[in-house]
Design an enzyme around this catalytic site. Structure first.
Site, PDB file in Angstrom:
ATOM      1  N   LYS A  65       0.824  -1.208   0.000  1.00 25.99           N
ATOM      2  CA  LYS A  65       0.000   0.000   0.000  1.00 25.99           C
ATOM      3  C   LYS A  65       0.858   1.258   0.000  1.00 25.99           C
ATOM      4  O   LYS A  65       0.485   2.267  -0.590  1.00 25.99           O
ATOM      5  CB  LYS A  65      -0.967  -0.012   1.181  1.00 25.99           C
TER       6      LYS A  65
ATOM      7  N   LYS B  53     -14.205  -8.649  -6.419  1.00 25.77           N
ATOM      8  CA  LYS B  53     -14.542  -7.295  -6.845  1.00 25.77           C
ATOM      9  C   LYS B  53     -13.419  -6.740  -7.719  1.00 25.77           C
ATOM     10  O   LYS B  53     -13.660  -6.194  -8.789  1.00 25.77           O
ATOM     11  CB  LYS B  53     -14.726  -6.434  -5.591  1.00 25.77           C
TER      12      LYS B  53
ATOM     13  N   LYS C  92     -10.878 -16.907  -9.156  1.00 26.19           N
ATOM     14  CA  LYS C  92     -12.042 -16.813  -8.291  1.00 26.19           C
ATOM     15  C   LYS C  92     -12.821 -15.533  -8.551  1.00 26.19           C
ATOM     16  O   LYS C  92     -12.344 -14.629  -9.234  1.00 26.19           O
ATOM     17  CB  LYS C  92     -11.603 -16.883  -6.831  1.00 26.19           C
TER      18      LYS C  92
END
Ligand code: TRP
Length: 350
Positions: free
Chosen positions: A111, A219, A216
């Site tokens: 991040k 989002k 899979k």
């Protein structure tokens, strides 16, 4: 009863992958444990959302969990930001957390890279560190991001939880939570906090595939079918699913995109439906158009009642406020009890 804590980041709507991978586990756990489920709205501040955005996404995610059957009579459901004892414990834990260990966590480095706008591919970890200290970089990394694992540890141990249902991506944060709990105990020579364990509920969690060929449903993968999607949207998404020219040999092994369609069918359709199409596949008589139409119908059958409940609950602001208030009271009571003990241990008035 053993104590379970889990935090949900309020990022967008729930999809089928979330439902079968996580929410279903919550529904089971709320019958078997003393569960605290909360919306991690303080954690969401690491991405600096607009206040309206926070208000909306928190209500949406709360409505969706309730619509799925997470029950405020069984579990304590609350907003993190309603429990003011959490940041006090976070402060104490931060006094014994090392900036080095926090900087070494993978999710921090990932991040931080994003916040500093550093290219992922051509840089080393050393580059990230150098940029954090570079006064000329106009971007900076917040202390809140660095101490994300401390806040998460506080969330968990404030209720003395022993089990934490989380995804595999949270393993490092969980390791930190255990470390901070142990460190508090050893610093003060007490047995205040038990060590929380990750809890995968693996036998019950089902991995929902994406319908875009491989991997899979997620989002960020852009292939999600949301619980709130209407019939038309579901149909459009399913009809777009990747297929192939069909098997040419009886009983062929299914390539991944086709196997994924069948896995989805196993999750939402009846066994008869699954067997019917499976046989067609094995006889080389499969018509993917028919399979997809049936699959879309069955996904809609599953989602429709949840969707209706989401819409009802989401528009009932009084009910949402009441659930949040009752949850806040229960969670605060448990948190205050721990904090009184902690304050006395540290040498403050309890
Ligand atoms: N970090 C978790 C995630 O990204 C969310 C979270 C915050 C959490 N606090 C927690 C999960 C406490 C479990 C327990 O999904």
């Amino acid at each position: 009863m053993e104590i379970v804590v889990s935090g949900i980041r309020p990022t967008g709507n729930l999809h089928l992958g979330n439902y079968f991978g996580a929410v279903k586990g919550f529904l089971q756990m709320q019958n078997e444990y003393n569960c605290f489920f909360f919306i991690a709205d303080w954690h969401s501040l690491t991405t600096h959302p607009h206040p309206d955005n926070i208000r909306n996404s928190v209500k949406t995610i709360l409505a969706e969990y309730l619509a799925c059957g997470v029950d405020p009579e069984k579990a304590t459901i609350y907003l993190q930001s309603d429990v003011r004892e959490i940041p006090e414990l976070y402060l104490y834990l931060n006094m014994n957390a090392g900036i080095g260990e926090l900087m070494r966590t993978t999710s921090f480095k990932d991040k931080a890279r994003q916040q500093l706008h550093i290219d992922r591919v051509n840089t080393t970890e050393g580059d990230v560190e150098k940029e954090i200290f570079n006064e000329n970089n106009k971007h900076s990394v917040s202390a809140g991001l660095l101490t994300y694992p401390t806040l998460m540890a506080a969330d968990i141990i404030i209720h003395k939880a022993v089990k934490v249902p989380v995804g595999k991506d949270q393993e490092q944060n969980m390791e930190m939570a255990r470390r901070f709990a142990r460190r508090f105990n050893s610093t003060y020579g007490v047995e205040c906090f038990p060590e929380p364990a990750s809890f995968y509920y693996s036998s019950k969690a089902i991995k929902v595939p994406g319908l875009d060929g491989s991997g899979k449903m997620g989002k960020s993968e852009g292939n999600a079918i949301y619980l709130i999607d209407d019939e038309k949207t579901i149909k459009k998404k399913v009809m777009k699913a990747v297929t192939d020219a069909g098997p040419t040999q009886p009983n062929s092994v299914k390539p991944e995109p086709i196997a994924n369609l069948f896995t989805m069918m196993e999750i939402v359709s009846t066994k008869d439906t699954f067997d019917f199409f499976n046989e067609k596949y094995n006889n080389c008589e499969i018509r993917y158009g028919d399979l997809k139409k049936q699959l879309a119908e069955d996904i809609n059958k599953f989602c429709a009642p949840i969707r209706e409940r989401i819409l009802d609950i989401r528009s009932d602001e009084d009910y949402l406020a009441k659930v949040a208030r009752i949850g806040a009271e229960k969670a605060s009571e448990s948190a205050a009890k721990t904090l009184r003990e902690v304050r006395e241990i540290i040498g403050f008035r309890g």
